[in-house]
Write an enzyme that holds these catalytic residues in place. Structure first.
Site, mmCIF file in Angstrom:
data_model
loop_
_atom_site.group_PDB
_atom_site.id
_atom_site.type_symbol
_atom_site.label_atom_id
_atom_site.label_comp_id
_atom_site.label_asym_id
_atom_site.label_seq_id
_atom_site.Cartn_x
_atom_site.Cartn_y
_atom_site.Cartn_z
ATOM 1 N N ASP A 101 0.863 -1.172 0.000
ATOM 2 C CA ASP A 101 0.000 0.000 0.000
ATOM 3 C C ASP A 101 0.903 1.227 0.000
ATOM 4 O O ASP A 101 1.800 1.339 0.842
ATOM 5 C CB ASP A 101 -0.868 -0.026 1.276
ATOM 6 N N ASP A 202 -3.047 4.598 -2.288
ATOM 7 C CA ASP A 202 -4.137 5.131 -1.477
ATOM 8 C C ASP A 202 -4.590 6.514 -1.971
ATOM 9 O O ASP A 202 -3.746 7.398 -2.163
ATOM 10 C CB ASP A 202 -3.606 5.238 -0.033
ATOM 11 N N GLU A 259 -6.280 3.763 -6.061
ATOM 12 C CA GLU A 259 -7.576 3.936 -5.391
ATOM 13 C C GLU A 259 -8.070 5.333 -5.742
ATOM 14 O O GLU A 259 -7.400 6.319 -5.431
ATOM 15 C CB GLU A 259 -7.432 3.792 -3.873
ATOM 16 N N HIS A 332 -11.136 -3.238 3.118
ATOM 17 C CA HIS A 332 -11.097 -2.919 4.550
ATOM 18 C C HIS A 332 -11.940 -1.701 4.912
ATOM 19 O O HIS A 332 -12.038 -1.364 6.090
ATOM 20 C CB HIS A 332 -9.636 -2.700 4.965
ATOM 21 N N ASP A 333 -12.502 -1.022 3.912
ATOM 22 C CA ASP A 333 -13.338 0.157 4.179
ATOM 23 C C ASP A 333 -14.821 -0.134 3.974
ATOM 24 O O ASP A 333 -15.655 0.745 4.200
ATOM 25 C CB ASP A 333 -12.963 1.304 3.217
HETATM 26 C C1 NOJ Z 1 -8.325 5.119 1.907
HETATM 27 C C2 NOJ Z 1 -8.056 3.897 2.732
HETATM 28 O O1 NOJ Z 1 -8.548 2.776 2.071
HETATM 29 C C3 NOJ Z 1 -8.688 4.128 4.079
HETATM 30 O O2 NOJ Z 1 -8.669 2.983 4.882
HETATM 31 C C4 NOJ Z 1 -7.953 5.255 4.744
HETATM 32 O O3 NOJ Z 1 -8.595 5.583 5.963
HETATM 33 C C5 NOJ Z 1 -7.927 6.502 3.862
HETATM 34 N N1 NOJ Z 1 -7.638 6.203 2.485
HETATM 35 C C6 NOJ Z 1 -6.890 7.455 4.354
HETATM 36 O O4 NOJ Z 1 -5.609 6.932 4.108
#
Ligand code: NOJ
Length: 563
Positions: A101, A202, A259, A332-333
């Site tokens: 990441d 990210d 992302e 994970h989100d």
């Molecule tokens: C996206 C990530 O997937 C998330 O988990 C994170 O909190 C935010 N970016 C900030 O890095």
């Protein structure tokens, strides 16, 4: 028609590990690198090609590693650099690549650069971050942070505000500043030279901001303005990505995935067209936003299947032969897909398999999030204190201060909270994640939903995923065929075709617990005697022209094409 010159990542399947919750080897309740190494055989059995590791760098863990303190050191709780090198090596033995990441929109406020930057306006690191003076007692503009509150924090030391699109412990980096960009490129090279297989980047489309920092429109019932039009896909984003590619990425044979919240199909065409040399593929969000209201994710709405189908259709067709996309239901989100678009009670197995089949037959690179292959579900803790996620906790506090009842907020956390995805991996009937006390409570449903039982049962969700991964490797149509949506207005069935010159596949998925029927005519196929590629019930229920679909039934039939 094997396109052997095509890059390897086009027919790879990625497995995402959230290291904190995957496997704990030393009993401290936190997953770690040795834990991951101990489960590589499991991943090899599943058949995946790539592991995407959520951040493992040194971090104070305000946002579980997405707040990096040192880009070139391993988080102590996770192990050492030697453990990481061992992981790369052991994974390689099993033909698995490790993708890291890359979190470079922001760092931790404990990163040495920020400590320096905030120390004085004359610091050599001042311009590594985004500092502005506000007017009188107000911040420079009205933007809200993704994690609640203002996106600006005043630093009394120099009487200036710094920008943080996420938590105030995650100050945004200033990509306008060349020395900063050089440091990032050096860090990327440092890891690539260790033999990693690429980067998941990210919120990479947030790195170029509109330097006027205009106020954003304030959505109804909200306190802060929406700054996203001024930082998503910003003015110099393509310049920076091309520079990064030129300086670093093109010298390695790696996978890069950006992302990119708020990226449209038009944006994605630019980001992923190989001619532009930016990233290989995007990780987009439109399909994940369909069950929320327009202004915030916590405003939970039921999914309208027609919208999901139209959305996939758009992405499939706009990127076909132009660029490349990721395919995912979970990360994970996000909440667990079986609880979200399936049924995590009576039809958990059927609906988890249906969702897998529906997604994995599309064009793109599929991502499986740890536990998805077991049909892991959302969780419901009664007490807010059992939650760990900063986004959830900040939102809860803010809404309570506005007088919103506890139960109402909890209902939205049960549906959308990120901790749904972060409860520990369920290895055995009694958990099997740690010998100690886990950093976040286990989901209580480990009995019946765990890897040990899944592997022992040849009809489990695990084996559906295993088969889907294998099919992608064996059959070119999945990687290269075109896409055609059928029955676009059907409220419960997702039906599509994949086609090459030689072959045509029909994919049918029932997104409901009702029985549904379809005819050959509706699906534009001559008969039902195609070759059954995969299904989630033993046999199809055929009555002449009609197939009777059971709850959450899905199948794929292959036909030769008449020339
Ligand atoms: C996206 C990530 O997937 C998330 O988990 C994170 O909190 C935010 N970016 C900030 O890095």
């Amino acid at each position: 028609m094997t396109k052997s010159i095509d890059p390897w990542w086009k027919r790879s399947v990625v497995y995402q590990i959230y290291p904190r919750s995957f496997m704990d080897s030393n009993g401290d309740g936190i997953g770690d690198l040795q834990g991951i190494i101990s489960k590589l055989d499991y991943l090899q059995k599943l058949g995946i090609d790539v592991i995407w590791l959520s951040p493992i760098y040194d971090s104070p863990n305000d946002d579980n590693g997405y707040d990096i303190r040192n880009y070139q050191a391993i988080m102590k709780e996770f192990g050492t650099m030697a453990d990481f090198e061992q992981l790369i090596k052991e994974a390689k033995h099993r033909n698995i690549r490790i993708v890291m990441d890359l979190v470079v929109n922001h760092t931790s406020d404990e990163h040495a650069w920020f400590v320096e930057s905030r120390s004085s306006i004359n610091s050599a690191y001042r311009d590594y971050y985004i500092w502005r003076t506000g007017n009188e007692h107000n911040p420079p503009n009205n933007w809200g942070s993704v994690f609640s509150g203002s996106a600006w924090e005043k630093d009394e030391n120099t009487n200036a505000y710094y920008l943080h699109l996420f938590s105030k412990k995650q100050p945004d980096l200033n990509w306008e500043h060349e020395p900063l960009r050089n440091e990032i490129y050096d860090t990327m090279t440092f890891w690539l030279d260790k033999g990693i297989g690429g980067f998941r980047m990210d919120v990479i489309n947030f790195i170029s901001k509109d330097l006027q920092f205009p106020n954003g429109a304030i959505p109804p019932n909200q306190k802060y303005g929406d700054g996203s039009p001024f930082y998503m896909n910003g003015p110099r984003i393509h310049t920076y990505l091309r520079e990064m590619n030129e300086r670093v990425l093109r010298h390695y044979d790696v996978l890069t995935v950006g992302e990119m919240p708020g990226a449209t199909t038009e944006d994605a065409q630019i980001y992923t067209n190989p001619e532009n040399q930016e990233v290989n593929m995007v990780f987009t969000f439109e399909h994940m936003n369909l069950d929320s209201g327009p202004f915030e994710k916590w405003d939970v709405r039921p999914l309208v299947l027609k919208e999901l189908k139209r959305n996939f259709e758009k992405w499939q067709n706009k990127l076909h032969r132009v660029g490349w996309n990721s395919l995912y239901w979970n990360n994970h989100d996000q909440p667990r897909i079986v609880s979200r678009f399936g049924d995590d009670q009576m039809y958990r197995e059927e609906s988890a398999k249906m969702l897998a089949i529906c997604l994995h037959m599309l064009q793109g690179t599929p991502y499986i999030y740890q536990g998805e292959e077991l049909g892991m579900t959302n969780v419901q803790f009664d007490a807010i204190d059992d939650y760990r996620d900063i986004e959830t906790l900040n939102m809860y506090k803010e809404k309570r201060e506005l007088g919103i009842p506890h139960e109402k907020i909890m209902a939205s956390i049960y549906a959308k909270g990120r901790d749904n995805a972060r409860t520990p991996m369920q290895w055995t009937a009694d958990g099997g994640f740690t010998d100690g006390v886990p950093w976040i409570r286990m989901n209580p449903n480990t009995y019946g939903i765990n890897a040990e039982e899944a592997i022992a049962d040849r009809s489990s969700i695990f084996y559906t995923y295993q088969k889907l991964i294998r099919l992608r490797k064996e059959l070119d149509i999945i990687t290269y065929g075109n896409f055609q949506l059928l029955l676009p207005d059907h409220p419960y069935l997702f039906v599509y075709k994949r086609q090459t010159k030689e072959e045509e596949w029909l994919v049918v998925a029932n997104f409901s617990k009702q029985m549904e029927q379809i005819t050959c005519e509706e699906c534009n196929v001559p008969h039902w005697k195609g070759n059954l590629i995969i299904a989630n019930y033993d046999t199809l229920k055929i009555e002449k022209e009609i197939i009777n679909l059971r709850p959450y039934e899905a199948f794929v039939l292959a036909y030769e094409r008449r020339q």
